[in-house]
Design an enzyme around this catalytic site. Structure first.
Site, PDB file in Angstrom:
ATOM      1  CG  ASP A 149     -14.039   0.687  11.466  1.00  0.00           C
ATOM      2  OD1 ASP A 149     -14.794   1.399  10.781  1.00  0.00           O
ATOM      3  OD2 ASP A 149     -12.888   1.031  11.800  1.00  0.00           O
ATOM      4  CG  HIS A 183     -12.045   3.350   8.662  1.00  0.00           C
ATOM      5  ND1 HIS A 183     -11.780   2.787   9.897  1.00  0.00           N
ATOM      6  CD2 HIS A 183     -10.838   3.741   8.162  1.00  0.00           C
ATOM      7  CE1 HIS A 183     -10.486   2.823  10.126  1.00  0.00           C
ATOM      8  NE2 HIS A 183      -9.889   3.407   9.090  1.00  0.00           N
ATOM      9  CG  ASP A 210      -6.570  -0.298   7.086  1.00  0.00           C
ATOM     10  OD1 ASP A 210      -5.441  -0.686   6.727  1.00  0.00           O
ATOM     11  OD2 ASP A 210      -6.840   0.903   7.272  1.00  0.00           O
ATOM     12  CD  GLU A 251      -2.833   1.132   2.410  1.00  0.00           C
ATOM     13  OE1 GLU A 251      -3.671   2.039   2.497  1.00  0.00           O
ATOM     14  OE2 GLU A 251      -2.663   0.273   3.302  1.00  0.00           O
ATOM     15  NE  ARG A 293     -22.346  21.338 -12.741  1.00  0.00           N
ATOM     16  CZ  ARG A 293     -22.666  22.619 -12.863  1.00  0.00           C
ATOM     17  NH1 ARG A 293     -21.732  23.551 -12.677  1.00  0.00           N
ATOM     18  NH2 ARG A 293     -23.896  22.966 -13.167  1.00  0.00           N
ATOM     19  CB  ALA A 328      -3.542   4.985  12.960  1.00  0.00           C
TER      20      ALA A 328
END
Length: 389
Positions: free
Chosen positions: A253, A256, A279, A135, A232, A313
C-alpha cells in the site's frame, strides 16, 4: 443469478487476456455452466456463444484472491463474526476485482473465534468465501501491533480442542508465532486441514525451520510485526526470504513496506512465493474514514489507517490497488503482480485447479482491468458484477 450461467455458452472477448501463466491477444474466455471451457482466438469462437466484449485497452485476468481481509463495506469481522458479515465483506471487495477472500479475525476471545469458525463453516464456498483466517491469538505480545493484548495467549495442546472444527470451514488459515506454540501444535493443525502461517513473531530461524518441518507453509504480512533481517540473526524475515516452501503475504500500500523492500522480496522469492494481500479494514468500499478496533479509534489519514498513537491498524487497500502499487510504485512486472494476486494464493490454498488461472474446468471468476490498472468489472462463475449495461 443470471440464467446465462446455466443454459448458454459465453465468450468474453478482450484485446489482451492474462490466463495466470501467459498473455494472449485478441482472444476470448469461453464459459459454460460457470466454468472455463478454454481460451480461443477471436476468429475461432464457436458459433452459438453469447458474446461480451471488453472495452478497448482493457484486459482480462483471473479474479483476485485475498488471504487476509479483516473488513470492508463498513463491516469489521471482529465486530460481527457471522455469515452475513462475511458475505457483506466479500461483496465490498468484489467491485475491486476480488472474487475470493479469506475473512480474517484478529486476536479476540475464544467465544468470538468459535462464532467465526461456525460462520465460516456455514458460508464457505459461497459468495467467494473460501473459509476463515484466524490471525492470533497465539502470537508474540512483543510483536502485537494493534492486536488486543488482553487476549493474546501462549498455546497449549489443549487449545486445539476449540480449533477442532476449523478444518471443516473451507480452506482455513491460522497465523501464529512458532515460538509461542508447543512442539506438535503446527503438525496437528496441518493434519486437520488447516494452513499455518507465521506472523507477529520473534522466532529464530531454527524455530521457523522446525515449524516448516511440521507443515507450516506461509508467512503473514512479510516485514511487518517481525524483527528486521540481520546477517547473524536471520529470524523469520530472513528464513521467509530464503525458504521456497514458504509463501509470504505482502501488503503493498506504500506504507507498510518500502518499495525497495517489495522489490527485494520479489527478487528473493519470485511471484510464486509472494501473495499480495490487503489486510483490509471496514473503510474499503465504504464512505467512512473512522471505525473502532477493539474499542480504539482508528482513522484514515492520507491513505493510512492509524490509531491515535500513530500505529498502523490494517490497511485501506483493495487488491486492484495492490496490483497497481506493485507495478507503479515498486517496479514489479505486471505478470508477476497479477500472479501474486491470483495463482500464487490459489496454490497456497491448494485451489490452483479451481481458481487463480483461466484453465479448463476452473471457475469462471475474472476481472477486467483498464490500462491504468483500475478494475472495471468482475465475474463470478461467469456472472458479471456490476451487471453489464
Amino acid at each position: 443469478m443470471s440464467p446465462h450461467q446455466n443454459n448458454e455458452r459465453q465468450a468474453i472477448v478482450a484485446e489482451r487476456i492474462f490466463d495466470g501463466h501467459r498473455w494472449l491477444t485478441d482472444s476470448a474466455v469461453l464459459i459454460e455452466h460457470g466454468c472455463v471451457l478454454g481460451l480461443a482466438r477471436r476468429g475461432d469462437i464457436p458459433p452459438g456463444c453469447r458474446l461480451e466484449f471488453i472495452e478497448p485497452a482493457a484486459f482480462l485476468a483471473p479474479g483476485f484472491i485475498d488471504l487476509q481481509v479483516n473488513g470492508g463495506g463498513g463491516v469489521l469481522l471482529n465486530d460481527d463474526p457471522s455469515p452475513e458479515a462475511m458475505r457483506a465483506i466479500a461483496r465490498a471487495h468484489r467491485r475491486f476485482g476480488t472474487t475470493a477472500i479469506l475473512p480474517t479475525l484478529t486476536t479476540d476471545t475464544h467465544e468470538k473465534m468459535r462464532d467465526a469458525i461456525a460462520a465460516a463453516t456455514v458460508a464457505a464456498g459461497e459468495d467467494g468465501l473460501l473459509g476463515l483466517h484466524l490471525e492470533g491469538p497465539f502470537v508474540n505480545p512483543a510483536r502485537a501491533g494493534v492486536h488486543w493484548r488482553d487476549h493474546i495467549s501462549r498455546a497449549e495442546m489443549t487449545d486445539l480442542e476449540f480449533l477442532r472444527d476449523l478444518g471443516r470451514a473451507g480452506r482455513p488459515l491460522v497465523t501464529l508465532a512458532p515460538e509461542c506454540v508447543p512442539e506438535g501444535f503446527v503438525r496437528t493443525l496441518v493434519d486437520s486441514g488447516v494452513r499455518v502461517s507465521a506472523g507477529h513473531s520473534e522466532a529464530s530461524a531454527e524455530i521457523v525451520m522446525r515449524a516448516i518441518a511440521e507443515g507450516m507453509s506461509g508467512v503473514t504480512h512479510l516485514f511487518n510485526a517481525m524483527p528486521p533481517f540481520q546477517g547473524r540473526a536471520p529470524g523469520l524475515l530472513g528464513t521467509a526470504l530464503a525458504e521456497r516452501r514458504l509463501v509470504a503475504g505482502l501488503i503493498v500500500d506504500g506504507f507498510h513496506v518500502d518499495p525497495v523492500s517489495v522489490r527485494a522480496a520479489f527478487a528473493a522469492k519470485g511471484a510464486e512465493g509472494i501473495a499480495l494481500v490487503t489486510d483490509a479494514m471496514p473503510t474499503v468500499g465504504a464512505l467512512r474514514s473512522e471505525f473502532q478496533l477493539m474499542g480504539r479509534p482508528v482513522a484514515l489519514k492520507d491513505g493510512r489507517l492509524v490509531t491515535r498513537e500513530g500505529t498502523l491498524a490494517g490497511a485501506h487497500l483493495d487488491m486492484a490497488s495492490a496490483v497497481r502499487n506493485a507495478v507503479s510504485l515498486c517496479g514489479i512486472p505486471l505478470d508477476d503482480a497479477l500472479r501474486s494476486a491470483t495463482l500464487t494464493p490459489a496454490r497456497f490454498l491448494g485451489l490452483e485447479h479451481e481458481r487463480g488461472a483461466l484453465v479448463p474446468n476452473a471457475r469462471a471468476d475474472l476481472v477486467a482491468m483498464a490500462d491504468d490498472l483500475h478494475a472495471i468489472a468482475s465475474w463470478m462463475k461467469g456472472v458479471r458484477h456490476p451487471p453489464a449495461p
